[in-house]
Design a protein around this motif. Structure first.
Motif, PDB file in Angstrom:
ATOM      1  N   ALA A 219       0.830  -1.207   0.000  1.00 49.48           N
ATOM      2  CA  ALA A 219       0.000   0.000   0.000  1.00 49.48           C
ATOM      3  C   ALA A 219       0.861   1.252   0.000  1.00 49.48           C
ATOM      4  O   ALA A 219       0.583   2.218  -0.731  1.00 49.48           O
TER       5      ALA A 219
ATOM      6  N   HIS B 237      -7.947   6.300  -2.883  1.00 44.36           N
ATOM      7  CA  HIS B 237      -8.251   5.066  -3.602  1.00 44.36           C
ATOM      8  C   HIS B 237      -7.622   3.858  -2.921  1.00 44.36           C
ATOM      9  O   HIS B 237      -8.210   2.767  -2.907  1.00 44.36           O
ATOM     10  N   VAL B 238      -6.414   4.041  -2.349  1.00 34.15           N
ATOM     11  CA  VAL B 238      -5.766   2.931  -1.643  1.00 34.15           C
ATOM     12  C   VAL B 238      -6.564   2.549  -0.398  1.00 34.15           C
ATOM     13  O   VAL B 238      -6.808   1.369  -0.129  1.00 34.15           O
TER      14      VAL B 238
ATOM     15  N   ALA C 162      -9.765   3.175   0.154  1.00 35.93           N
ATOM     16  CA  ALA C 162     -11.035   2.597  -0.295  1.00 35.93           C
ATOM     17  C   ALA C 162     -10.845   1.148  -0.734  1.00 35.93           C
ATOM     18  O   ALA C 162     -11.690   0.280  -0.455  1.00 35.93           O
ATOM     19  N   THR C 163      -9.717   0.868  -1.405  1.00 38.49           N
ATOM     20  CA  THR C 163      -9.419  -0.507  -1.810  1.00 38.49           C
ATOM     21  C   THR C 163      -9.252  -1.404  -0.593  1.00 38.49           C
ATOM     22  O   THR C 163      -9.691  -2.565  -0.587  1.00 38.49           O
ATOM     23  N   GLY C 164      -8.614  -0.875   0.472  1.00 36.17           N
ATOM     24  CA  GLY C 164      -8.480  -1.651   1.700  1.00 36.17           C
ATOM     25  C   GLY C 164      -9.829  -2.009   2.293  1.00 36.17           C
ATOM     26  O   GLY C 164     -10.044  -3.146   2.730  1.00 36.17           O
TER      27      GLY C 164
ATOM     28  N   VAL D  95     -12.658  -2.283   0.587  1.00 41.51           N
ATOM     29  CA  VAL D  95     -13.275  -3.262  -0.312  1.00 41.51           C
ATOM     30  C   VAL D  95     -12.672  -4.648  -0.071  1.00 41.51           C
ATOM     31  O   VAL D  95     -13.378  -5.661  -0.073  1.00 41.51           O
ATOM     32  N   LEU D  96     -11.352  -4.685   0.150  1.00 44.68           N
ATOM     33  CA  LEU D  96     -10.681  -5.960   0.415  1.00 44.68           C
ATOM     34  C   LEU D  96     -11.206  -6.584   1.713  1.00 44.68           C
ATOM     35  O   LEU D  96     -11.505  -7.794   1.766  1.00 44.68           O
TER      36      LEU D  96
ATOM     37  N   GLY E   6      -6.794  -6.115   4.369  1.00 45.15           N
ATOM     38  CA  GLY E   6      -7.467  -4.845   4.132  1.00 45.15           C
ATOM     39  C   GLY E   6      -7.347  -3.926   5.330  1.00 45.15           C
ATOM     40  O   GLY E   6      -7.103  -2.717   5.184  1.00 45.15           O
TER      41      GLY E   6
ATOM     42  N   ALA F 240     -15.888   2.427   2.309  1.00 47.20           N
ATOM     43  CA  ALA F 240     -15.058   2.609   1.112  1.00 47.20           C
ATOM     44  C   ALA F 240     -15.531   3.821   0.322  1.00 47.20           C
ATOM     45  O   ALA F 240     -14.723   4.644  -0.141  1.00 47.20           O
TER      46      ALA F 240
ATOM     47  N   SER G  52     -13.393   7.309  -0.186  1.00 43.64           N
ATOM     48  CA  SER G  52     -13.135   7.838  -1.523  1.00 43.64           C
ATOM     49  C   SER G  52     -13.601   9.280  -1.638  1.00 43.64           C
ATOM     50  O   SER G  52     -12.943  10.111  -2.286  1.00 43.64           O
TER      51      SER G  52
END
Length: 517
Positions: free
Chosen positions: A323, A335-336, A338-340, A342-343, A372, A484, A488
């Protein structure tokens, strides 16, 4: 344009030294899991005393984090770190040779005081040691990974030590690390503190504890005992004191928590603390189910369950560095994060697919969820500390960690209560009364029944528990997906302070400011 001073080998060595108390403090949350039978046989505590032996450490730790973070900014973070190390080491020695339950409870309380000084001090010192943003992000990622690993390692280390020595040995392992810290900290770690801290607001200390402790206690008891009036009242009392605490911080001439942390650039700090709380909610909420699943559904012993639970940590170790690398290569931090989220939501999704014999699916779900959470925690911690003035690093660190305590308690209360409600609705009416309360109660009852009846009860209760875990996991997934979207939206254009040339020349007050990629 002057660049920020980069850390040398001395600072990285200092970081390694700071990891020792962090690892041990996080391990002490779970280090007694396997020592209960030996402690009971040796000290013969009452049921209430046994609960306090476990709970007093976490309660004192949570209640004093804000106080100790603010105190460190005033008297010096290294000085507070060394005080905490001395207290932690001394209390560990007393706990190891405790000859009564009362002595062990008192020692665990002092361990909590020491932990409350060590945790915010280590993170605040990372903030002041690493003034280059890229290096600080890597250091904070390592800090986050060690903290998560410590909780997982504590129970396993306890099992190994108790199997070969006596129960007090689980405390003696703290001593060498604390002695090493006391010797090396003055050499490797420069002192840092707020040059103009103002007077310490003594009234805020009891107000902060009265705000934190009743809420944490009520929320932690609800998933185990159910939503009772006493627990709801406890949370309500804590919230009243929380309102009084906030009022005090807004009106006091020299508050414990400066409102400036939440103004201007501090809005970024507030967003980071709030989102990190949600991540902790998910992490602890999932752990409530996965630990029971490994033991009571799959039938593993506590030691076997702890060893299986270590397996996902293989993935966790790579999450924070990846990350950090993505952010440093230009990917928007929003975005990173938010990706965490989502993960982590995907990890809950895997848990929602489990049956009553899905070991690898549960481990995969727990691993993905934890990855995540580490991504979220490392990025939000770096973001929060970058947004906070360096002279308030201890206070900022303590607020982050207090938020994590609240989030963990809320996760267990929310998801645990949902899971228990589903369990109780699915368990057959003909099942014994104890089996209607919890899966653990059903397992205990089954041990007293004939084989055929025991198998039927275990099958029904394990299915009911798994159904409850599914609903709780789906709830957690929805919460994380919403988080998430929130991350964002709120983090996309946030800005944090860039370090000034004057600050770069003054190690005790590095007023770091930087722009978010």
């Amino acid at each position: 344009m002057q660049t920020n001073p980069r850390a040398t080998r001395k600072e990285w060595t200092a970081l390694a030294v700071l990891m020792l108390p962090l690892l041990l403090v996080s391990m002490d949350v779970s280090v007694l899991y396997f020592a209960v039978p030996e402690i009971n046989a040796d000290l013969r505590p009452s049921g209430t005393q046994q609960l306090w032996i476990f709970d007093i450490y976490a309660f004192v730790l949570a209640g004093l984090l804000m106080t100790m973070g603010s105190l460190g900014d005033r008297i010096g973070r290294r000085k507070l770190l060394m005080f905490g190390a001395a207290a932690f080491g001394t209390a560990s020695l007393v706990a190891a040779y405790a000859d009564s339950a009362e002595t062990l409870i008192a020692a665990r309380a002092v361990l909590g005081i020491g932990g409350a000084t060590l945790m915010p001090s280590t993170l605040a010192l990372v903030r002041t040691l690493f003034r280059d943003p890229a290096q600080r992000a890597k250091a904070i990622g390592m800090w986050q990974g060690v903290m998560v690993a410590g909780i997982a390692l504590g129970s396993v280390l306890c099992g190994v030590l108790v199997a070969h020595f006596w129960w007090g040995s689980v405390f003696l392992v703290n001593l060498p690390a604390m002695v090493l810290l006391l010797v090396l900290a003055p050499v490797l770690i420069p002192e840092s503190k707020d040059p103009k801290p103002g007077r310490f607001d003594l009234l805020s200390v009891p107000l902060s504890m009265a705000a934190v402790l009743p809420v944490v206690w009520g929320l932690k008891e609800m998933p185990v005992e159910g939503v009772r009036v006493s627990y709801v009242a406890s949370v309500a009392v804590g919230l009243v004191f929380a309102a009084l605490f906030v009022h005090r911080q807004r009106t006091a001439r020299s508050p414990m928590i400066s409102p400036d942390l939440f103004r201007g650039h501090g809005r970024t700090f507030g967003s980071a603390v709030s989102l990190n709380l949600i991540s902790s909610l998910a992490m602890m909420g999932s752990a409530y189910f996965t630990t029971q699943y490994l033991q009571s559904v799959l039938g593993n012993s506590a030691m076997e369950a702890a060893l299986w639970a270590l397996l996902p940590s293989v993935l966790i170790g790579a999450a924070a560095p990846v990350a950090t690398a993505l952010v440093q290569r230009g990917m928007n931090r929003a975005h990173v994060v938010a990706t965490g989220f989502v993960l982590s939501a995907a990890g809950f999704g895997l848990l929602a697919l489990t049956g009553t014999d899905s070991l690898w699916l549960v481990l995969a779900g727990a691993g993905v969820l934890a990855c995540g959470a580490v991504i979220i925690g490392s990025q939000l911690t770096d973001l929060a500390l970058g947004a906070a003035p360096a002279e308030k690093a201890g206070t900022a660190s303590s607020l982050l960690e207090t938020g994590q305590e609240f989030g963990g308690a809320m996760g267990m209360a929310l998801l645990g209560s949902i899971g228990n409600a589903v369990y109780q609705s699915r368990i057959p009416d003909a099942a014994p009364a104890e089996a209607h309360e919890t899966l653990g109660g059903a397992v205990a009852v089954a041990q007293q029944l004939p084989a055929h009846a025991a198998d039927a009860l275990l099958t029904a209760s394990r299915t009911a528990f798994t159904d409850g875990m599914h609903v709780a996991a789906l709830t957690g997934m929805v919460v994380l997906l919403a988080a998430a979207a929130l991350a964002s939206a709120t983090l996309r254009r946030v800005r944090v302070r860039e370090e000034s040339p004057e600050a770069a020349e003054a190690p005790e007050t590095p007023d770091a400011e930087r722009a978010l990629a």
